[in-house]
Structures are given as structure tokens and as C-alpha cells.
Design a protein around this motif. Structure first.
Motif, PDB file in Angstrom:
ATOM      1  N   UNK A 122       0.812  -1.222   0.000  1.00  0.00           N
ATOM      2  CA  UNK A 122       0.000   0.000   0.000  1.00  0.00           C
ATOM      3  C   UNK A 122       0.845   1.273   0.000  1.00  0.00           C
ATOM      4  N   UNK A 123       2.047   1.201   0.524  1.00  0.00           N
ATOM      5  CA  UNK A 123       2.902   2.392   0.538  1.00  0.00           C
ATOM      6  C   UNK A 123       3.397   2.745  -0.865  1.00  0.00           C
ATOM      7  N   UNK A 124       3.306   1.815  -1.801  1.00  0.00           N
ATOM      8  CA  UNK A 124       3.772   2.064  -3.174  1.00  0.00           C
ATOM      9  C   UNK A 124       2.605   2.168  -4.151  1.00  0.00           C
ATOM     10  N   UNK A 125       1.414   2.472  -3.657  1.00  0.00           N
ATOM     11  CA  UNK A 125       0.225   2.521  -4.510  1.00  0.00           C
ATOM     12  C   UNK A 125       0.369   3.539  -5.632  1.00  0.00           C
ATOM     13  N   UNK A 126       0.951   4.695  -5.348  1.00  0.00           N
ATOM     14  CA  UNK A 126       1.128   5.706  -6.395  1.00  0.00           C
ATOM     15  C   UNK A 126       2.075   5.209  -7.483  1.00  0.00           C
ATOM     16  N   UNK A 127       3.182   4.570  -7.092  1.00  0.00           N
ATOM     17  CA  UNK A 127       4.120   4.017  -8.076  1.00  0.00           C
ATOM     18  C   UNK A 127       3.460   2.924  -8.913  1.00  0.00           C
ATOM     19  N   UNK A 128       2.676   2.099  -8.263  1.00  0.00           N
ATOM     20  CA  UNK A 128       1.987   1.019  -8.982  1.00  0.00           C
ATOM     21  C   UNK A 128       1.001   1.596  -9.981  1.00  0.00           C
ATOM     22  N   UNK A 129       0.219   2.593  -9.580  1.00  0.00           N
ATOM     23  CA  UNK A 129      -0.724   3.227 -10.513  1.00  0.00           C
ATOM     24  C   UNK A 129      -0.005   3.880 -11.685  1.00  0.00           C
ATOM     25  N   UNK A 130       1.142   4.465 -11.425  1.00  0.00           N
ATOM     26  CA  UNK A 130       1.888   5.170 -12.458  1.00  0.00           C
ATOM     27  C   UNK A 130       2.551   4.196 -13.442  1.00  0.00           C
ATOM     28  N   UNK A 131       3.008   3.039 -12.948  1.00  0.00           N
ATOM     29  CA  UNK A 131       3.797   2.133 -13.789  1.00  0.00           C
ATOM     30  C   UNK A 131       3.041   0.930 -14.332  1.00  0.00           C
ATOM     31  N   UNK A 132       1.913   0.600 -13.761  1.00  0.00           N
ATOM     32  CA  UNK A 132       1.155  -0.566 -14.224  1.00  0.00           C
ATOM     33  C   UNK A 132      -0.178  -0.096 -14.781  1.00  0.00           C
ATOM     34  N   UNK A 133      -0.345  -0.284 -16.068  1.00  0.00           N
ATOM     35  CA  UNK A 133      -1.577   0.106 -16.750  1.00  0.00           C
ATOM     36  C   UNK A 133      -2.276  -1.144 -17.250  1.00  0.00           C
ATOM     37  N   UNK A 134      -3.384  -1.539 -16.614  1.00  0.00           N
ATOM     38  CA  UNK A 134      -4.067  -2.752 -17.078  1.00  0.00           C
ATOM     39  C   UNK A 134      -4.797  -2.555 -18.400  1.00  0.00           C
ATOM     40  N   UNK A 135      -4.850  -1.330 -18.891  1.00  0.00           N
ATOM     41  CA  UNK A 135      -5.562  -1.056 -20.125  1.00  0.00           C
ATOM     42  C   UNK A 135      -7.052  -0.968 -19.882  1.00  0.00           C
ATOM     43  N   UNK A 136      -7.802  -1.227 -20.921  1.00  0.00           N
ATOM     44  CA  UNK A 136      -9.260  -1.196 -20.851  1.00  0.00           C
ATOM     45  C   UNK A 136      -9.823  -2.394 -21.590  1.00  0.00           C
ATOM     46  N   UNK A 137     -11.014  -2.773 -21.168  1.00  0.00           N
ATOM     47  CA  UNK A 137     -11.727  -3.817 -21.888  1.00  0.00           C
ATOM     48  C   UNK A 137     -12.388  -3.183 -23.092  1.00  0.00           C
ATOM     49  N   UNK A 138     -12.390  -3.888 -24.203  1.00  0.00           N
ATOM     50  CA  UNK A 138     -13.074  -3.388 -25.383  1.00  0.00           C
ATOM     51  C   UNK A 138     -13.391  -4.516 -26.340  1.00  0.00           C
ATOM     52  N   UNK A 139     -14.291  -4.230 -27.254  1.00  0.00           N
ATOM     53  CA  UNK A 139     -14.689  -5.219 -28.246  1.00  0.00           C
ATOM     54  C   UNK A 139     -13.545  -5.498 -29.204  1.00  0.00           C
ATOM     55  N   UNK A 140     -13.343  -6.768 -29.507  1.00  0.00           N
ATOM     56  CA  UNK A 140     -12.372  -7.104 -30.536  1.00  0.00           C
ATOM     57  C   UNK A 140     -12.981  -6.901 -31.919  1.00  0.00           C
ATOM     58  N   UNK A 141     -14.295  -7.050 -32.001  1.00  0.00           N
ATOM     59  CA  UNK A 141     -14.986  -6.919 -33.263  1.00  0.00           C
ATOM     60  C   UNK A 141     -16.356  -6.308 -32.978  1.00  0.00           C
ATOM     61  N   UNK A 142     -16.622  -5.164 -33.548  1.00  0.00           N
ATOM     62  CA  UNK A 142     -17.874  -4.457 -33.272  1.00  0.00           C
ATOM     63  C   UNK A 142     -19.097  -5.256 -33.708  1.00  0.00           C
ATOM     64  N   UNK A 143     -18.968  -6.049 -34.734  1.00  0.00           N
ATOM     65  CA  UNK A 143     -20.127  -6.744 -35.290  1.00  0.00           C
ATOM     66  C   UNK A 143     -20.296  -8.146 -34.734  1.00  0.00           C
ATOM     67  N   UNK A 144     -19.356  -8.649 -33.941  1.00  0.00           N
ATOM     68  CA  UNK A 144     -19.483  -9.978 -33.347  1.00  0.00           C
ATOM     69  C   UNK A 144     -18.974  -9.947 -31.916  1.00  0.00           C
ATOM     70  N   UNK A 145     -19.744  -9.382 -30.961  1.00  0.00           N
ATOM     71  CA  UNK A 145     -19.262  -9.194 -29.588  1.00  0.00           C
ATOM     72  C   UNK A 145     -19.444 -10.406 -28.680  1.00  0.00           C
ATOM     73  N   UNK A 146     -19.262 -11.603 -29.172  1.00  0.00           N
ATOM     74  CA  UNK A 146     -19.442 -12.793 -28.333  1.00  0.00           C
ATOM     75  C   UNK A 146     -18.133 -13.303 -27.825  1.00  0.00           C
TER      76      UNK A 146
END
Length: 146
Positions: A122-146
Motif C-alpha cells: 500500500x505504501x507504493x500505490x502511487x508508483x503502482x498506478x503510475x507504472x502498471x496500466x491494465x488497459x481497458x476492456x473493449x470489443x475485438x470486433x464491433x459486429x461480433x461481440x461474443x
């Protein structure tokens, strides 16, 4: 040798009361009781069907994405990001480019690892937020979201 054992359920009442009513010559009070039994039987069946329907809905909606609601449109218009509409992902960050967009399983795992590290250190939470980016969830294909 078989015997009829009644357990006191609505099913027993709906089966037995019309027979008793018929056997006694259809008196008005027994007819009313028989109709009430059928009413409660129908109510019981409708409630059971409703509960089963809600369980199926929960399975279809919530379990597919590990407890999150159906995430059908996230990242569908990535070409207009970061300034276009619908550019905010489920983590609350902006889709900056397609390189930050992952399948749900990958995104959930990366988010779990980041959050686990923050809990362990917990003392390194700022460093972890700054250096680790999990990205975002998103569709791989707009027309086939399964």
C-alpha cells in the motif's frame, strides 16, 4: 398395496379438493375451496417460473463477464478516441489507442494483478498506478461481440 400420502402442499390440495367436492355432490363451499386451491396452484407455478426466469437472466447477464453487466459497446468506436463519444472504458479511463484495449479475460487479470500489488504494497500505490496500466476492456470486433 399402495397408499395415498398427503404432505400438506398446494399440489395435494389441488388434487384432492376437486375429488372431495365431486364425491359430496358439488356443494358451493367445496367448489369455492377447490377454485381457491387451483388459484394458489397457478400462483405457485407462476412464481416458480418467474424465479427460474430470473436465475436464467442472472446467468446470462452477470456470469458472462465475472459479475459485471453485459459490456456490449466498450471500445466499439475506438477510431474516434480519445476525443470522440464513448471513449471511456469500464475502468473509467480513456481509450487512447487500440494498444490499451484487451479482451475481458486479459483485462480482468491485469486489473486483478494491479489491485493485488496495491494491497500487498500500500505504501507504493502511487508508483503502482503510475507504472502498471491494465488497459481497458473493449470489443475485438464491433459486429461480433461474443
Amino acid at each position: 398395496h399402495s397408499e395415498c400420502v398427503l404432505r400438506g402442499s398446494i399440489y395435494d390440495a389441488a388434487l384432492v379438493m376437486p375429488q372431495i367436492c365431486r364425491s359430496t355432490g358439488w356443494p358451493r363451499s367445496f367448489c369455492v375451496i377447490s377454485l381457491r386451491c387451483y388459484f394458489f396452484l397457478m400462483l405457485n407455478l407462476m412464481l416458480q417460473a418467474f424465479v427460474l426466469y430470473m436465475i436464467v437472466q442472472e446467468e446470462l447477464v452477470m456470469d458472462k463477464f465475472a459479475g459485471q453487466m453485459y459490456l456490449c459497446d466498450f471500445g466499439a468506436s475506438i477510431e474516434t478516441c480519445p476525443d470522440g463519444p464513448n471513449c471511456i472504458g469500464p475502468s473509467g479511463t480513456n481509450y487512447q489507442n487500440a494498444g490499451r484495449m484487451y479482451s475481458y479475460d486479459t483485462w480482468a487479470t491485469r486489473t486483478f494483478v494491479r489491485d493485488s500489488l496495491k494491497m500487498l504494497f500500500p505504501e507504493k500505490a502511487d508508483d503502482i498506478d503510475r507504472n502498471i496500466d491494465p488497459g481497458e476492456y473493449g470489443l475485438e470486433n464491433k459486429w461480433w461481440p461474443l
